[in-house]
Design a protein around this motif. Structure first.
Motif, mmCIF file in Angstrom:
data_model
loop_
_atom_site.group_PDB
_atom_site.id
_atom_site.type_symbol
_atom_site.label_atom_id
_atom_site.label_comp_id
_atom_site.label_asym_id
_atom_site.label_seq_id
_atom_site.Cartn_x
_atom_site.Cartn_y
_atom_site.Cartn_z
ATOM 1 N N ARG A 118 1.828 17.373 -14.890
ATOM 2 C CA ARG A 118 1.718 16.109 -15.167
ATOM 3 C C ARG A 118 2.489 15.401 -16.201
ATOM 4 O O ARG A 118 2.747 14.555 -16.062
ATOM 5 N N GLU A 119 2.519 16.022 -17.650
ATOM 6 C CA GLU A 119 3.283 15.264 -18.567
ATOM 7 C C GLU A 119 4.603 15.239 -18.352
ATOM 8 O O GLU A 119 5.351 14.128 -18.473
ATOM 9 N N ALA A 120 5.190 16.224 -17.539
ATOM 10 C CA ALA A 120 6.739 16.156 -17.250
ATOM 11 C C ALA A 120 7.066 15.313 -15.952
ATOM 12 O O ALA A 120 8.344 15.245 -15.820
ATOM 13 N N ASN A 121 5.882 14.847 -15.258
ATOM 14 C CA ASN A 121 6.250 14.077 -13.918
ATOM 15 C C ASN A 121 6.970 15.247 -12.938
ATOM 16 O O ASN A 121 7.922 14.557 -12.542
ATOM 17 N N ALA A 122 6.570 16.199 -13.121
ATOM 18 C CA ALA A 122 7.432 17.256 -12.267
ATOM 19 C C ALA A 122 6.781 17.489 -10.754
ATOM 20 O O ALA A 122 5.678 17.156 -10.462
ATOM 21 N N VAL A 123 7.975 17.729 -9.934
ATOM 22 C CA VAL A 123 7.407 18.061 -8.651
ATOM 23 C C VAL A 123 7.351 19.537 -8.364
ATOM 24 O O VAL A 123 6.824 20.197 -7.186
ATOM 25 N N ALA A 172 15.699 11.353 -3.103
ATOM 26 C CA ALA A 172 16.536 10.903 -4.102
ATOM 27 C C ALA A 172 16.322 11.381 -5.437
ATOM 28 O O ALA A 172 17.306 11.313 -6.116
ATOM 29 N N GLN A 173 15.376 11.886 -6.065
ATOM 30 C CA GLN A 173 15.206 12.498 -7.209
ATOM 31 C C GLN A 173 14.055 13.338 -7.266
ATOM 32 O O GLN A 173 12.946 13.173 -6.717
ATOM 33 N N GLY A 174 14.064 14.362 -8.321
ATOM 34 C CA GLY A 174 12.981 15.174 -8.462
ATOM 35 C C GLY A 174 12.956 15.947 -9.885
ATOM 36 O O GLY A 174 14.372 16.234 -10.310
ATOM 37 N N ARG A 175 12.166 16.148 -10.457
ATOM 38 C CA ARG A 175 12.093 16.896 -11.855
ATOM 39 C C ARG A 175 11.555 18.098 -11.663
ATOM 40 O O ARG A 175 10.253 18.125 -11.245
ATOM 41 N N ILE A 176 12.085 19.218 -12.205
ATOM 42 C CA ILE A 176 11.697 20.685 -12.105
ATOM 43 C C ILE A 176 11.198 21.116 -13.379
ATOM 44 O O ILE A 176 11.898 21.014 -14.315
#
Length: 1422
Positions: A34-39, A12-16
């Motif tokens: 962690r700060e960026a809520n990255a996968v 559905a969604q992901g932040r790199i």
């Protein structure tokens, strides 16, 4: 063959997160993610691929470059190393791998990556490490090195993102040079570069995996924006996106060629230039290359040439079309990770981008002095040479971020009452990040201000007001005037301080009005003076304002902040707590509004979920925050972890806090200076009158919230206090002192406020000496002597310094000078307040007092810093601070036994061709637990005697001498105390504390986490404390007389075989450990970790049966702990772990009546896992009922054998037979009658059963030598209910499985909150343990592979009962959250008790309470 893998994330969604140049600070990857809520993380090079062996391969120039940019080197230390006078050899001798990269920690598993990281290598890496990744020698979970043969596909947010990578710098003349690399990888001497063949293989890889449905992302270290060849490569690969490093920019850049080229031809010209550059190199090497390449390389070379020739045709060419990449390929150049990042937010097939950059700071322009204009009333201060005016400030640069031109005092050193040694003055100027601050303008008595006179150079200096050159006499007169002015200042202190305190534009204008005119050559304009809020720096010099002044004044334009943090969420609550907590507890506390909490952060730690006492809770809006404040208000009375929070307020940014302080709020503290507050009004006590301590701290610029010129003591008696110098005036002195300590202590200069307000406690002179010892060559290389003034009394601080008393920095000895003979006499002093305690002896020379009078503030500085500076790391063997033989001789004289020098167990067998001792005895007894326990240097798990270096080297002394390795000390401490009395223990503890040594406590060496050994440490061996006493009417100390127990008391060295004999002799039994020969200790780690037994289901755990402890705590006191005296310590000791709260000297247990019992024995061999799976399934099914009846015992399974040893206390053989017969029949049918042994046996007592099964020559267990690692989990009844699934999991473990049937029954009937033991024990039935073992001689990589296997097995066990807990004494060294796993919701209270009894962390063990505050070696505080 292409190395490709696909990673599917949340579709559905992901932040790199995309970052550049992490430069070895690899723990920061987890923080940033962690700060960026990255996968996932994409990194563009300069990752930090270095290990210890790399240092020998790095050339001097590259090492200096790495030193310049490494984020792991403190600023002050870096500045010292980079001084021009320091040769390359100095840097090489000082810089260790720990200062360059955390990669060894990542490789060893001490540091882990929490999400996948995809990286290319950069310009500064070790090519040998990259080769090892390519060959498979090295691998790190979640780390993916993108190279020319490796590609990864990320399926995220509806986009299939194909990653290609090209590492190294693009150096055209090296494109056909591999250096020390193999195949296509190139590099050497700490650098790496891109080769032509590397590009060719990348093209080949991309062609092999081409898929039109994918989105192609090219990751390079070299910038495609600058390098035409990289741009051509992106074109050829049909890249949709490119990401590269950005040459240390402060801003990241985002562009496509259409946006930055004037036209299409500009785009072509860029590519043509890249081609021409390549062709020039190729033409010069073509003949040599053609002569040596093979067929495969020829194919790759042809692909490179095709890339270079790929030039789009010009517009207007027949049938020519615009190259799609001209408008469609998007590029990002990233700034360094310290300054910003890029986030690719992928959702529903769209890739959006978020750029975050620290940027530049232009606020300096608000406070900088503008250049003079015709007719203006002010001109810049005269320049140091000639009479020209200072030029306008240059624009900010990435290097400084701040420029100010308010003075040209280029040679200024701090203005001190006494001369400062030349090398100290130079130290202030050498460090570019923290230069000496020029003398500030000072108000005169009449309210005007005196302007600082510039220091003139030897040629063409500036001209004073009278037009004449300044002479020494003028300087002397000015100094005398300053001395007079100080006295006048006391009379009108309030007015002057208000004038000095003003900042900003108004402050500058007011100061200008009050300053006298200072004519310059050819003009006589009025000179604008400096205020405390300005930022003095010479024009044309890139030095900046002292960090101390920068922090405390009102200017917002100091320098570009290093943290790059955005402004705080305005809807944030700050909490100060009485006890530690976790994020989960906080959300429960704010249960009414927990859904509105968007973030919880702990400022003192970077590890998520770690228990803390300071916390910021962020809410989504103002309403949520207001409700949160209502929940946390004093009126609500709501408690968190049993305690009411000490403070719950709306959080403010630092600038807002300082603004409030500027309004005078911080001055209403009645002389509150940290721990000196409200301790009385006498001189030197920091009370209402502002005694020496408070005055000294304020004068040194060390007070919290103090401002330039402010009255730091406004309580009663403040008017009588001497005038305190402003922080701004003292800043240069403070800065110099700070540099001296920060160089080696790794303390960030900007952390000064937190550093200098710790609780002042009693520290030994040795600790103070350790600080000065390290900086002896900086402070005064020719002496090494420190001269404290006065004798420290119980209620006062020393005043200043004199030569009457002296301290030898080298030895820590203290002397007093005789008024009759003039000779020095050794002293024996006792610590008072915060400074010194002396008990050393040996006469020395007179020391230099003049210098130390100059640095009169140093003792306060150092004493406040002891807890966090000198004690940041333990003193280890071979460190300069390690005690000398004289000190150990002094220690020896206070002990009952000689000091011990532990040696490896196998040392008698070496040298192999001529053994130095009785090797036969060693080999015959190496598996005998009792024999091993009698040797200080032996561990029951042999691997904990060894030491593995980060580079994979193993230091050990193997029993198998045929392996050909030498016998080395490994992790065995080099020296220790053989304690035979409580006084011996007290002496050893105080010696370790005094010398800041790493202390380990050992009895028998039965420790599956290796807590009894530590390399280069100091051992306290309690094994020979063997006293045993029996009291049928024991009354605990301070207990009512009618509270009696039939009890046995054991000293610390008593082992269970001795304890069982004593109990039997007195007609009693006792709950204790079950091991071969009873070699485990009865009063140490077994008990403190919980202590289970086969008889626990009948009588409880060890901690359920203890009634009293005695122990020596870190202060050296010998305490008693029971339910009536020191009950908090009694609570903590029952389950809080060994080696953590003190050294237990004795334990008193309740005893029980002797009862008969029936033994149950099952044994069979199996060749099929299905057989043992069925048997285990049946055992899990019936065990809950057996546990309720008081049954206990052990089940052991290895590759082909099942052994069951069970005990049914006080149950007849007939009843046992009726109960267990169905199980026996099931086993015989499943395993086969001829392959199975089952039996029952009656025993009159526990002692008879124990001697037969686990005695000196046990029937069922042979003594075995093991290197081993364990993992364990507690299993409750609910897990056993799915017995078939649990059995399936059990048989799939590769390593040895043990089921300890030691819970349930009586264990489950104890209130879990009466002690610190994990509450999970009270609902458990079985402890499942998996043990990995191996033979001597394995390589570090092979051992790490075993470690990784145990981690996998641990994860499987955790999945059986998530969050269910483990047994501390049979646990894994790789727990992800050991605090919760071992202690559950009891950890916060345990941490509070730990801080109370051991505030300095003298007692630290692996995964023990408080160990998270230390690094993986447990030698240095984090």
């Amino acid at each position: 063959m292409v190395n490709t893998q696909t990673k599917v994330f949340d579709t559905a969604q992901g932040r790199i997160l995309c970052i550049a140049d992490i430069r070895g600070r690899l723990s920061g990857l987890n923080e940033l993610a962690r700060e960026a809520n990255a996968v996932a993380v994409i990194h563009t090079g300069d990752f930090g691929f270095f290990e210890a062996a790399s240092l020998d391969r790095i050339n001097d120039r590259t090492l200096r470059h790495l030193t310049t940019y490494s984020p792991l080197i403190p600023t002050a230390q870096r500045n010292h190393l980079l001084l021009p006078e320091n040769p390359p050899a100095h840097i090489r001798q000082t810089v260790t791998i720990n200062l360059l990269s955390e990669f060894p920690l990542l490789l060893s598993g001490q540091l882990s990556l929490q999400i996948p990281v995809y990286t290319v290598w950069g310009a500064c890496e070790d090519v040998s490490i990259i080769e090892k990744f390519r060959s498979g020698t090295y691998s790190v979970p979640n780390l993916h090195v993108l190279d020319e043969a490796t590609t990864r596909l990320l399926d995220v947010g509806g986009v299939k993102l194909r990653l290609f990578g090209l590492g190294g710098a693009l150096v055209p003349h090296k494109m056909f040079d591999n250096g020390d690399g193999n195949a296509t990888i190139a590099g050497g001497q700490g650098t790496m570069w891109t080769t032509a063949l590397q590009i060719g293989e990348l093209v080949d890889t991309a062609q092999r995996v081409y898929d039109a449905t994918e989105t192609r992302l090219l990751v390079t270290h070299a910038s495609s924006g600058r390098e035409g060849i990289i741009n051509q490569l992106a074109l050829y690969l049909k890249a949709d996106l490119t990401i590269s490093a950005g040459l240390h920019f402060r801003y990241a850049t985002s562009y496509n060629e259409f946006s930055i080229q004037s036209d299409y031809e500009g785009f072509r010209r860029k590519l043509i230039q890249g081609k021409e550059q390549f062709d020039k190199i190729w033409d010069s090497v073509k003949t040599q290359v053609d002569a040596v390449i093979d067929e495969n390389q020829r194919v790759l070379l042809d692909k490179v040439l095709h890339v270079v020739e790929r030039i789009p045709p010009p517009q207007g060419t027949p049938n020519a079309q615009d190259e799609p990449a001209w408008k469609n390929c998007w590029n990002w150049n990233l700034c360094d990770a310290a300054y910003g990042s890029l986030i690719l937010d992928i959702k529903e097939g769209r890739v959006s981008a978020e750029l975050k950059s620290q940027g530049f700071n232009y606020a300096y322009r608000r406070t900088a002095t503008a250049p003079a204009t015709p007719g203006s009333s002010a001109t810049p201060l005269p320049k140091g040479t000639g009479g020209t005016a200072t030029p306008a400030p240059p624009p900010p640069t990435a290097a400084t971020g701040v420029t100010s031109t308010t003075t040209t005092n280029t040679n200024a050193t701090p203005s001190l009452d006494r001369a400062i040694p030349p090398h100290l003055a130079n130290a202030g100027k050498a460090a570019s990040s923290s230069p000496s601050t020029p003398l500030l303008s000072k108000p005169l008595a009449n309210g005007t201000a005196r302007t600082a006179t510039p220091v003139t150079s030897t040629t063409g200096g500036s001209t004073p007001a009278n037009g004449q050159s300044q002479s020494d006499k003028d300087k002397s007169g000015e100094k005398g005037e300053r001395e007079k002015q100080k006295k006048k200042d006391k009379k009108d202190k309030k007015d002057k301080e208000k004038s000095a305190e003003k900042d900003g534009k108004d402050g500058s204008e007011d100061a200008a009005k009050s300053s006298p005119s200072t004519p310059a050559p050819n003009s006589q304009p009025q000179t604008k003076p400096l205020s405390s809020s300005s930022t003095p720096a010479p024009g044309g010099d890139d030095r900046i304002k002292s960090p101390v002044s920068a922090i405390t004044d009102g200017s917002g334009g100091v320098r570009t902040p290093k943290s790059g943090k955005p402004p705080r969420n305005p809807w944030t609550i700050f909490m100060r707590l009485a006890v530690s907590t976790t994020e989960e507890d906080l959300k429960q506390y704010f249960s009414e509004v927990k859904d509105q909490i968007v973030k919880v952060s702990f400022p003192s730690s970077t590890t998520a979920g770690r228990a803390q006492k300071l916390v910021y809770v962020e809410f989504g809006d103002e309403e949520g925050m207001r409700k949160g404040l209502e929940v946390g208000s004093v009126e609500s009375g709501k408690k968190l972890n049993g305690e009411t929070p000490q403070q719950v307020i709306q959080a403010m940014d630092k600038s807002e806090r300082e603004k409030e302080r500027g309004d005078g709020q911080s001055n209403q503290r009645d002389g509150n200076f940290g721990t000196f507050s409200r301790r009385g009004g006498g001189r030197g006590r920091g009370g209402h009158g502002g005694g020496f301590a408070s005055r000294g701290l304020a004068a040194a610029g060390l007070t919290r919230g103090g401002r330039s010129g402010s009255n730091a003591s406004s309580g009663p008696g403040a008017d009588n206090a001497p005038r305190i110098r402003s922080e701004a005036t003292a800043a240069p002195l403070f800065q110099l002192l700070l540099q001296l300590l920060a160089i080696r202590s790794h303390i960030a200069i900007h952390d000064y406020e937190a550093l200098f307000m710790p609780k002042i406690q009693k520290y030994p002179l040795k600790a103070y000496r350790n600080i000065l010892y390290q900086y002896n060559n900086v402070i005064y290389p020719s002496s090494g002597y420190f001269c404290p003034f006065g004798v420290l009394g119980p209620r006062q601080f020393p005043a200043l310094f004199s030569a009457e008393n002296s301290l030898d920095v080298e030895t820590g000895d203290c002397y007093k000078r005789s008024s009759v003979t003039g000779n020095f006499k050794r002293l024996k002093c006792t610590i008072r307040s915060a400074l010194f305690s002396v008990s050393m002896f040996s006469p020395r020379r007179q020391c230099f007092s003049t210098m130390m009078k100059t640095l009169w503030v140093l003792p306060l500085f150092a004493s406040a810093a002891i807890g966090q500076s000198a004690f940041s790391c333990r003193c280890l063997y071979n460190d300069p601070c390690w005690p000398g033989e004289d000190e150990f001789s002094q220690l020896q004289s206070n002990l009952s036994q000689p000091l011990i020098r532990p040696v490896p167990l196998a040392s008698p067998c070496y040298p192999a061709d001529d053994p130095s001792g009785n090797c036969t005895e060693v080999l015959q007894n190496a598996g005998d637990g009792r024999w091993l326990a009698d040797r200080a240097g032996a561990m029951q798990s042999m691997n904990f005697q060894n030491f593995i270096f980060p580079n994979g080297t193993i230091e050990a002394c193997y029993l198998n001498v045929s392996l050909g390795f030498p016998c080395e000390q490994g992790s065995i401490p080099p020296i220790g105390v053989d304690a035979r009395t409580v006084e011996d223990i007290q002496t050893a503890v105080m010696f370790a504390s005094q010398h800041n040594l790493r202390l380990v406590i050992k009895n028998t060496g039965h420790d599956l986490l290796g807590r009894s050994m530590a390399r280069d440490s100091f051992m306290l061996w309690t094994h020979h404390l063997k006293n045993i006493s029996y009291n049928p009417s024991f009354v605990p100390e301070d207990a009512p007389e009618d509270e009696t127990y039939d009890a046995l008391t054991f000293q610390a060295g008593v082992q269970w075989f001795e304890a069982y004999d004593a109990a039997e002799a007195n007609g009693r039994i006792i709950v204790g450990g079950i091991t071969n020969g009873g070699s485990v200790g009865s009063a140490g780690g077994w008990l403190l970790g919980g202590g289970h037994s086969a008889f626990s289901p009948q009588h409880g755990l060890g901690v359920d049966n203890v009634v009293q402890f005695t122990l020596v705590v870190a202060s050296g006191e010998h305490l008693t702990a029971n339910a009536h005296i020191n009950p908090d310590l009694f609570w903590a000791l029952r389950g809080g772990g060994g080696g953590t709260f003190g050294v237990v000297t004795s334990v008193t247990y309740r005893t029980h009546e002797i009862t008969p019992l029936t033994g149950v024995f099952v044994d069979f061999n199996f060749s099929s896992s299905a057989v043992v799976k069925d048997v285990l399934s049946e055992l899990y099914r019936i065990w809950p009922n057996l546990s309720d009846a008081g049954w206990g015992g052990y089940t052991l399974k290895d590759d082909s054998t099942y052994t069951g040893i069970y005990v049914a206390p006080n149950i007849s053989l007939a009843d046992v037979n009726e109960t267990i017969s169905p199980f026996f029949e099931f086993v015989q049918q499943t395993a086969g009658p001829g392959n199975t042994s089952t039996s029952l046996q009656e025993f009159e007592s526990f002692s008879q059963w124990y001697q037969q099964v686990f005695g000196a020559q046990p029937t069922f267990f042979a003594n075995t030598v093991f290197n081993r690692l364990t993992s364990s989990r507690l299993l409750p009844k609910a897990v056993l209910e799915d017995h078939a699934s649990l059995a399936e999991t059990s048989v799939n473990f590769t390593d040895h499985l043990t089921l300890s049937h030691v819970a349930g029954g009586a264990v489950s009937q104890v209130d879990p909150n009466t002690m610190s033991l994990n509450s999970a024990w009270r609902s458990a039935l079985i402890l499942m343990t998996v043990r990995a073992s191996w033979e001597d001689g394995l390589t570090a990589d092979e051992i790490h592979a075993i470690e990784n296997r145990t981690k996998d097995e641990l994860a499987v066990m955790e999945s059986l009962n998530p969050g269910g807990g483990s047994y501390y004494n049979e646990a894994s060294l790789f727990e992800l959250n050991f605090q919760k796993t071992f202690w559950g919701d009891h950890y916060a209270r345990l941490e509070s008790i730990k801080d109370r009894y051991d505030p300095q962390g003298l007692f630290i063990v692996a995964e023990g309470v408080g160990s998270e505050r230390w690094d993986s070696s447990l030698n240095c505080r984090i």
